[in-house]
Enzyme design. Sequence first.
Site, PDB file in Angstrom:
ATOM      1  N   GLY A 100       0.817  -1.223   0.000  1.00  0.00           N
ATOM      2  CA  GLY A 100       0.000   0.000   0.000  1.00  0.00           C
ATOM      3  C   GLY A 100       0.842   1.261   0.000  1.00  0.00           C
ATOM      4  N   GLU A 103       1.556   1.871  -3.506  1.00  0.00           N
ATOM      5  CA  GLU A 103       0.293   2.283  -4.151  1.00  0.00           C
ATOM      6  C   GLU A 103      -0.017   3.754  -3.847  1.00  0.00           C
ATOM      7  OE1 GLU A 103      -2.470  -1.586  -4.521  1.00  0.00           O
ATOM      8  OE2 GLU A 103      -1.722  -1.238  -2.479  1.00  0.00           O
ATOM      9  N   GLU A 123       2.489  -8.396  -1.761  1.00  0.00           N
ATOM     10  CA  GLU A 123       1.211  -8.928  -1.260  1.00  0.00           C
ATOM     11  C   GLU A 123       1.072 -10.432  -1.499  1.00  0.00           C
ATOM     12  OE1 GLU A 123       0.273  -4.531  -1.668  1.00  0.00           O
ATOM     13  OE2 GLU A 123       1.625  -5.995  -2.557  1.00  0.00           O
TER      14      GLU A 123
HETATM   15  N1  T1G Z   1       1.741  -4.168   9.007  1.00  0.00           N
HETATM   16  C1  T1G Z   1       1.848  -4.330  10.347  1.00  0.00           C
HETATM   17  N2  T1G Z   1       3.023  -4.613  10.997  1.00  0.00           N
HETATM   18  C2  T1G Z   1       4.107  -4.727  10.237  1.00  0.00           C
HETATM   19  C3  T1G Z   1       4.082  -4.577   8.820  1.00  0.00           C
HETATM   20  C4  T1G Z   1       2.825  -4.258   8.200  1.00  0.00           C
HETATM   21  N3  T1G Z   1       2.706  -4.069   6.893  1.00  0.00           N
HETATM   22  N4  T1G Z   1       5.341  -4.748   8.350  1.00  0.00           N
HETATM   23  C5  T1G Z   1       6.121  -5.000   9.430  1.00  0.00           C
HETATM   24  N5  T1G Z   1       5.394  -4.996  10.555  1.00  0.00           N
HETATM   25  C6  T1G Z   1       5.882  -5.190  11.935  1.00  0.00           C
HETATM   26  C7  T1G Z   1       6.497  -6.575  12.167  1.00  0.00           C
HETATM   27  O1  T1G Z   1       5.515  -7.500  12.517  1.00  0.00           O
HETATM   28  C8  T1G Z   1       7.451  -6.291  13.320  1.00  0.00           C
HETATM   29  O2  T1G Z   1       6.687  -6.230  14.502  1.00  0.00           O
HETATM   30  C9  T1G Z   1       7.944  -4.891  13.013  1.00  0.00           C
HETATM   31  O3  T1G Z   1       6.964  -4.309  12.136  1.00  0.00           O
HETATM   32  C10 T1G Z   1       9.280  -4.859  12.337  1.00  0.00           C
HETATM   33  O4  T1G Z   1       9.209  -5.700  11.192  1.00  0.00           O
HETATM   34  C11 T1G Z   1      -3.369  -2.449   0.265  1.00  0.00           C
HETATM   35  C12 T1G Z   1      -3.079  -4.853   1.410  1.00  0.00           C
HETATM   36  C13 T1G Z   1       9.151  -3.561   6.132  1.00  0.00           C
HETATM   37  C14 T1G Z   1      10.908  -4.912   5.120  1.00  0.00           C
HETATM   38  O5  T1G Z   1       4.164  -7.223   2.981  1.00  0.00           O
HETATM   39  O6  T1G Z   1       8.528  -6.873   4.625  1.00  0.00           O
HETATM   40  O7  T1G Z   1      -0.098  -3.276   1.666  1.00  0.00           O
HETATM   41  O8  T1G Z   1       7.713  -8.111  15.730  1.00  0.00           O
HETATM   42  O9  T1G Z   1      10.948  -7.381  11.908  1.00  0.00           O
HETATM   43  O10 T1G Z   1      13.335  -6.804   9.222  1.00  0.00           O
HETATM   44  O11 T1G Z   1      -2.237  -3.517  -1.426  1.00  0.00           O
HETATM   45  O12 T1G Z   1       8.697  -5.857   7.888  1.00  0.00           O
HETATM   46  O13 T1G Z   1       8.441  -5.759  16.184  1.00  0.00           O
HETATM   47  O14 T1G Z   1       6.152  -6.529  16.845  1.00  0.00           O
HETATM   48  O15 T1G Z   1      10.081  -7.350   9.539  1.00  0.00           O
HETATM   49  O16 T1G Z   1      13.350  -4.260   9.337  1.00  0.00           O
HETATM   50  C15 T1G Z   1       2.377  -5.326   2.184  1.00  0.00           C
HETATM   51  C16 T1G Z   1       5.823  -6.424   5.207  1.00  0.00           C
HETATM   52  C17 T1G Z   1       1.265  -5.287   3.184  1.00  0.00           C
HETATM   53  C18 T1G Z   1       5.707  -5.683   3.935  1.00  0.00           C
HETATM   54  C19 T1G Z   1      10.973  -4.348   7.560  1.00  0.00           C
HETATM   55  N6  T1G Z   1       3.628  -5.074   2.870  1.00  0.00           N
HETATM   56  N7  T1G Z   1       6.946  -6.020   6.019  1.00  0.00           N
HETATM   57  O17 T1G Z   1      11.747  -5.475   7.837  1.00  0.00           O
HETATM   58  O18 T1G Z   1      11.536  -5.487  10.398  1.00  0.00           O
HETATM   59  S1  T1G Z   1      -0.247  -5.701   2.406  1.00  0.00           S
HETATM   60  C20 T1G Z   1       4.428  -6.073   3.226  1.00  0.00           C
HETATM   61  C21 T1G Z   1       8.220  -6.330   5.665  1.00  0.00           C
HETATM   62  C22 T1G Z   1      -0.689  -4.278   1.564  1.00  0.00           C
HETATM   63  C23 T1G Z   1      -2.129  -3.167  -0.075  1.00  0.00           C
HETATM   64  C24 T1G Z   1      -1.890  -4.414   0.691  1.00  0.00           C
HETATM   65  C25 T1G Z   1       9.285  -5.978   6.657  1.00  0.00           C
HETATM   66  C26 T1G Z   1      10.037  -4.680   6.334  1.00  0.00           C
HETATM   67  P1  T1G Z   1       7.281  -6.687  15.883  1.00  0.00           P
HETATM   68  P2  T1G Z   1      10.470  -6.607  10.761  1.00  0.00           P
HETATM   69  P3  T1G Z   1      12.604  -5.509   9.226  1.00  0.00           P
END
Ligand code: T1G
Length: 650
Positions: A100, A103, A123
């Site tokens: 997002g 986006e 995603e």
């Molecule tokens: N939402 C909520 N929490 C998140 C999060 C997210 N998108 N991404 C990370 N966290 C939390 C994670 O659980 C951890 O929490 C802390 O942040 C640090 O993360 C509309 C629907 C960004 C590369 O798939 O790939 O957008 O354990 O340990 O190694 O189309 O996190 O500390 O409590 O991974 O530095 C799409 C997911 C969402 C990216 C950072 N986005 N995140 O890595 O830290 S769907 C993703 C990552 C979406 C739209 C759709 C990685 C990072 P805690 P971390 P990191």
Amino acid sequence: MTVNIDIDGGIAIVTIANPPVNAINAAVRERLLTLAQAFDKDPAIRAVILTGAGALFVAGADITEFDRPVEPPFLPDVVARIERAAKPWVAAIRGAALGGGLELALGCRMRIATGTARFALPEVNLGIIPGSGGTQRLPRVIGIAEAIRVVAENHTLDAAEAVRLGLVDAMVEEPLLPGAIAFVRVALDKALPVPSLDRPLSEPAQEIWTEAEQRIASHAKGASAPLQALEVLKCGIEQGAAAGLARERATFLSLRGSEEAAALRHLFFAERAAMRPADIRGTAPRPVDTAGVVGGGTMGSGIAAALLNAGLSVVLVEQDAAGASRARETLASLFEASQRRGQITGEEVAERLGRLETNIGYGGVERCDVVIEAVFEELAVKRAVFSELGRFCRPDAILATNTSYIDPRLIAEGLPEPERFLGLHFFSPAHVMKLLEIVPTPETAPDVLATVFEIARRLGKIPVRAGICDGFIGNRILRRFRTEAEALVRDGVGIAAIDAAMRGFGFAMGPFEMQDMAGLDIAFLHREAARKRGEPVPDMPGDLLVRAGRKGQKTGGGWYDYAPGDRRPQPSAKAERILAPLMGPRTDMAGEVIVARLMATMAQEGQAILAEGIAASAADIDLVEVHGYGFPRRRGGPMFQLGRADANRV
Ligand code: T1G
Ligand code: NAD
């Protein structure tokens, strides 16, 4: 407040500040929508810069919201409002712009970035597809071929690629904001670029779709989101952006509520929790630059490769010259294979081998911060190794055993400074498999634990703490799983039917194909050892095969037959004859019944493991199964499956 505002000479700076990763939750959406409406009405505002606080832009929608119904305002509407704003929005990007977050940036009229910027729509890793216009705006900015790679194949664009493809309009040096403001001031005097969604998109050649479909299907391992993402991309081109947006949203919402997406979310959070167990959070790890590995066989060489790949120096100890040169040759061929696959360069191969020292005897271990033993699975041999390590290593050096089954406490008996000792159970091939079972003894010190969790992070492993029992978490469940699979054979269910059912569920191999590859003798020797200890272990179908000389692929036959040089399993009349005394009358059992029975068995053993405190959480058990035993990721793990089954029962 999750969204901060600054005004600089008619330019509003909107900063999403929602630690730790600026995820877009309902409050952020609400705020952005309100601001877009307010700025349009404010004559003093000429343009808006959208950025993220800290080291990254936005990591996407807040995944923690996905177990709840979608809440307005909806992100696609926020993106569309920004795109149609009377005052142009410009995204200023440092670090990750994911999901997002990308986006939102695509809804902005322009995007500027620093060299650290990277762009992805991951995603599909969560069993969904982009749901806020990414499938329609991205191809109209970077072209369909590249968009397919990003949307359906989880490719990440770095800053240079993003500029080359036109996703980024300009690069700026840090500090980001002054550069962004200067860029916007100049841009306001020129014609603004066309909004992403309105840009023309030509229909690509048919082979673009067919090739992409084949490529994606071969990597998807049965997951449905990647191919659905491709369909939505196609819809947007063939029927136009409006139809594409509608199809995207419908697909996103249906996948968001799916079991597959719930399973992948479960693992997303479990993997992150596993890296930071609560009881060692805040405990400083010890510095580790040089590691020792004793035993350079199957596991020792893989472990050494993982350590060298992570940048550590390695001292590998073997018992003789043949063993030492064999280990070095194995490592050289592992790295050369990575070079052939284009993963590393020739210089990197040489640099890695340059950090490797192979010795006969314990010279060099005095320089090691940690030493991992991977010699024969015999207590006496392992004890002898640790008594040597106790003599030659620094008293603060961490000492670990890679044993699969032996109680680590027995191995460490008599070891000076036992608080520095624990089990570190890698999985074969150790430089590939992500799972690392961490098996502390009651004496293991907290900073020793913190250090090995840090080593796991540096090696790119998923660390799971396991208590001491026969087989720890993974091999204990494997043994129970195999016993139940063999019990199905006793009940007359065909070997091939069982394997087909498990492959249909998503495993790369069924239990019998897998055992033929690993060798039937490991489990047989384990049962024989228990029988020698006087334990009442009944004969298992696999025992009859081993006693008949059938140990699997390595003997040309086990549960199946194998033609010389061919690893494809062939049904075996000979195996059937050998097994006949233990097999019941032929029974046809439906695949889902076979799967349910084996899943229930794994979950039962998981519950026993939890009850005994051998695993800290059900999620940890799922991580062991997914990262160590080929449990299909899109199924979440046996404990996740149990949870779903229970939920469906009520
Ligand atoms: N939402 C909520 N929490 C998140 C999060 C997210 N998108 N991404 C990370 N966290 C939390 C994670 O659980 C951890 O929490 C802390 O942040 C640090 O993360 C509309 C629907 C960004 C590369 O798939 O790939 O957008 O354990 O340990 O190694 O189309 O996190 O500390 O409590 O991974 O530095 C799409 C997911 C969402 C990216 C950072 N986005 N995140 O890595 O830290 S769907 C993703 C990552 C979406 C739209 C759709 C990685 C990072 P805690 P971390 P990191
Ligand atoms: P292996 O037989 O392939 O290698 C053992 C190596 O240790 C040999 O090269 C041998 O020369 C060397 N060695 C033996 N005694 C030694 C000594 N005193 N000093 C130095 N070197 C010595 O065995 P492996 O499959 O690599 O297993 C090693 C350990 O890892 C065992 O405890 C095993 O249970 C465990 N393990 C194996 C696997 C697997 O899939 N193979 C997976 C996880 C853990």
